[in-house]
Design a protein around this motif. Structure first.
Motif, PDB file in Angstrom:
ATOM      1  N   TRP A 112      11.459   3.839   3.215  1.00  9.07           N
ATOM      2  CA  TRP A 112      11.596   3.398   4.602  1.00  9.07           C
ATOM      3  C   TRP A 112      12.962   2.777   4.848  1.00  9.07           C
ATOM      4  O   TRP A 112      13.473   2.814   5.972  1.00  9.07           O
ATOM      5  CB  TRP A 112      10.451   2.469   4.975  1.00  9.07           C
ATOM      6  CG  TRP A 112       9.143   3.205   4.943  1.00  9.07           C
ATOM      7  CD1 TRP A 112       8.030   2.889   4.225  1.00  9.07           C
ATOM      8  CD2 TRP A 112       8.834   4.432   5.628  1.00  9.07           C
ATOM      9  NE1 TRP A 112       7.045   3.835   4.417  1.00  9.07           N
ATOM     10  CE2 TRP A 112       7.509   4.788   5.261  1.00  9.07           C
ATOM     11  CE3 TRP A 112       9.540   5.258   6.501  1.00  9.07           C
ATOM     12  CZ2 TRP A 112       6.894   5.933   5.751  1.00  9.07           C
ATOM     13  CZ3 TRP A 112       8.930   6.418   6.988  1.00  9.07           C
ATOM     14  CH2 TRP A 112       7.611   6.735   6.607  1.00  9.07           C
ATOM     15  N   ALA A 126       6.712  11.011   3.298  1.00  8.79           N
ATOM     16  CA  ALA A 126       6.723   9.871   2.379  1.00  8.79           C
ATOM     17  C   ALA A 126       5.513   9.904   1.445  1.00  8.79           C
ATOM     18  O   ALA A 126       5.634   9.625   0.248  1.00  8.79           O
ATOM     19  CB  ALA A 126       6.744   8.558   3.168  1.00  8.79           C
ATOM     20  N   GLY A 186      13.697  -2.918   7.291  1.00  4.13           N
ATOM     21  CA  GLY A 186      14.498  -1.991   6.498  1.00  4.13           C
ATOM     22  C   GLY A 186      15.987  -2.249   6.562  1.00  4.13           C
ATOM     23  O   GLY A 186      16.732  -1.829   5.683  1.00  4.13           O
ATOM     24  N   GLU A 222       6.022  10.003   7.797  1.00  7.87           N
ATOM     25  CA  GLU A 222       4.905   9.457   7.018  1.00  7.87           C
ATOM     26  C   GLU A 222       4.262  10.519   6.122  1.00  7.87           C
ATOM     27  O   GLU A 222       4.003  10.247   4.942  1.00  7.87           O
ATOM     28  CB  GLU A 222       3.891   8.796   7.940  1.00  7.87           C
ATOM     29  CG  GLU A 222       4.383   7.458   8.485  1.00  7.87           C
ATOM     30  CD  GLU A 222       3.333   6.717   9.288  1.00  7.87           C
ATOM     31  OE1 GLU A 222       2.296   7.332   9.638  1.00  7.87           O
ATOM     32  OE2 GLU A 222       3.550   5.521   9.579  1.00  7.87           O
ATOM     33  N   ALA A 250      14.878   5.823   5.632  1.00  7.32           N
ATOM     34  CA  ALA A 250      14.609   6.277   7.002  1.00  7.32           C
ATOM     35  C   ALA A 250      15.373   5.421   8.006  1.00  7.32           C
ATOM     36  O   ALA A 250      15.913   5.928   8.992  1.00  7.32           O
ATOM     37  CB  ALA A 250      13.115   6.232   7.281  1.00  7.32           C
ATOM     38  N   VAL A 261       8.337   9.334  13.046  1.00  6.33           N
ATOM     39  CA  VAL A 261       7.798   8.597  11.901  1.00  6.33           C
ATOM     40  C   VAL A 261       6.351   9.003  11.621  1.00  6.33           C
ATOM     41  O   VAL A 261       6.020   9.443  10.515  1.00  6.33           O
ATOM     42  CB  VAL A 261       7.902   7.076  12.130  1.00  6.33           C
ATOM     43  CG1 VAL A 261       7.298   6.322  10.946  1.00  6.33           C
ATOM     44  CG2 VAL A 261       9.359   6.673  12.314  1.00  6.33           C
ATOM     45  N   VAL A 291       6.701   0.776  10.108  1.00  8.25           N
ATOM     46  CA  VAL A 291       7.193   0.793   8.728  1.00  8.25           C
ATOM     47  C   VAL A 291       8.703   0.610   8.635  1.00  8.25           C
ATOM     48  O   VAL A 291       9.230   0.346   7.544  1.00  8.25           O
ATOM     49  CB  VAL A 291       6.795   2.102   8.016  1.00  8.25           C
ATOM     50  CG1 VAL A 291       5.283   2.198   7.840  1.00  8.25           C
ATOM     51  CG2 VAL A 291       7.321   3.320   8.771  1.00  8.25           C
ATOM     52  N   LEU A 292       9.423   0.750   9.757  1.00  2.00           N
ATOM     53  CA  LEU A 292      10.876   0.572   9.737  1.00  2.00           C
ATOM     54  C   LEU A 292      11.276  -0.891   9.777  1.00  2.00           C
ATOM     55  O   LEU A 292      12.412  -1.238   9.431  1.00  2.00           O
ATOM     56  CB  LEU A 292      11.518   1.298  10.919  1.00  2.00           C
ATOM     57  CG  LEU A 292      11.301   2.808  10.999  1.00  2.00           C
ATOM     58  CD1 LEU A 292      11.954   3.362  12.260  1.00  2.00           C
ATOM     59  CD2 LEU A 292      11.846   3.505   9.765  1.00  2.00           C
ATOM     60  N   TYR A 320       8.929   7.089  18.006  1.00  3.99           N
ATOM     61  CA  TYR A 320       8.377   6.671  16.712  1.00  3.99           C
ATOM     62  C   TYR A 320       7.202   7.575  16.325  1.00  3.99           C
ATOM     63  O   TYR A 320       7.082   7.995  15.167  1.00  3.99           O
ATOM     64  CB  TYR A 320       7.933   5.213  16.792  1.00  3.99           C
ATOM     65  CG  TYR A 320       7.405   4.648  15.487  1.00  3.99           C
ATOM     66  CD1 TYR A 320       8.248   3.948  14.624  1.00  3.99           C
ATOM     67  CD2 TYR A 320       6.074   4.808  15.111  1.00  3.99           C
ATOM     68  CE1 TYR A 320       7.775   3.432  13.426  1.00  3.99           C
ATOM     69  CE2 TYR A 320       5.596   4.298  13.920  1.00  3.99           C
ATOM     70  CZ  TYR A 320       6.447   3.604  13.078  1.00  3.99           C
ATOM     71  OH  TYR A 320       5.969   3.102  11.889  1.00  3.99           O
TER      72      TYR A 320
END
Length: 258
Positions: free
Chosen positions: A161, A146, A202, A143, A164, A138, A198-199, A134
């Motif tokens: 996300w 994004a 999702g 990040e 992702a 990510v 953040v996942l 991660y």
């Protein structure tokens, strides 16, 4: 502390993983002309805007929001794939640091990626691999991408996300198809990552039959707004009954059943 893997081992693992599909390719070795710093794409608004505009032109859309969404998901798949593939199939965590990685513009297909001097670590405990993966993918890569994407398009973070998460699920499914013996490990890692940071929220990896995972996302990538576009297989807008029928057909086809 994790034990560093030799550059030769990491390069060898990446060469093996690249056989899964073009999304898993991460070239290694000296840079030739035409390679650009990955940091400029992830954090440079003008560079990213230019790429999104090129994607919009290629897809035949005037909606930068749609092009940005499709580009983000495609690049997310490129960043997930070699890292997840190396971790699951060979027990190596690739250090895909953005300041040492490079990309090359291409008119179509997955963006070529390259690291001159591959580095990484041996994964001694697969059950604890999600957190460092991660951080690499990510925190270190997606990040920043994004943030820049939202700066140039004002796209909703939940959509990005979700993209992702969908890209991660696609990576897991590709590994399972090519290496069935690693399907369970890939799915377990995917589920843990999908519940992280953040996942989380999702989407969900469902497994209607052993060894056959399918992803259901909770947002839409906007692909249906492209000329001739439609719903993706993991789209949140698909009727549940239709989805179950699609899964049944896919599992039967994979098993060679009529």
């Amino acid at each position: 502390m994790p034990r560093p893997a030799t550059s030769r081992r990491v390069a060898g693992v990446l060469s093996e993983v690249a056989t899964i599909s073009a999304y898993f390719e991460l070239e290694t070795g000296p840079l030739e002309s035409g390679w650009l710093p990955l940091t400029e794409l992830l954090t440079g608004p003008s560079v990213l805007s230019g790429r999104i505009a090129e994607v919009a032109r290629r897809l035949g859309t005037t909606e930068d929001l749609v092009a940005a969404s499709i580009f983000f998901q495609g690049l997310a798949a490129r960043l997930w794939s070699p890292v997840i593939g190396a971790a699951v199939t060979r027990g190596v965590l690739v250090d895909l640091a953005p300041d040492r990685a490079f990309w090359r513009p291409t008119p179509s297909g997955p963006l070529p990626l390259r690291v001159a001097h591959p580095e990484g670590w041996e994964i001694t405990d697969p059950n604890r691999a999600a957190e460092p993966i991660y951080r690499v993918v990510v925190t270190g890569l997606l990040e920043p991408l994004a943030r820049t994407t939202r700066e140039v398009t004002k796209i909703a973070p939940g959509l990005l996300w979700g993209n992702a998460a969908s890209a991660l699920a696609g990576t897991v499914q590709a590994i399972a198809r090519r290496h069935p013996g690693h399907a369970a490990g890939a799915s377990a890692l995917g589920r843990e990552l999908l519940s992280t940071g953040v996942l989380e929220g999702g989407g969900e990896l469902a497994e209607p039959a052993p060894g056959h995972s399918f992803f259901v996302r909770r947002s839409c990538c906007l692909y249906y707004r492209l000329p001739g576009g439609g719903m993706c297989g993991d789209c949140a807008l698909i009727d549940p009954e239709i989805r179950r029928e699609q899964w049944t057909r896919a599992v039967r086809a994979a098993r060679g059943a009529p």
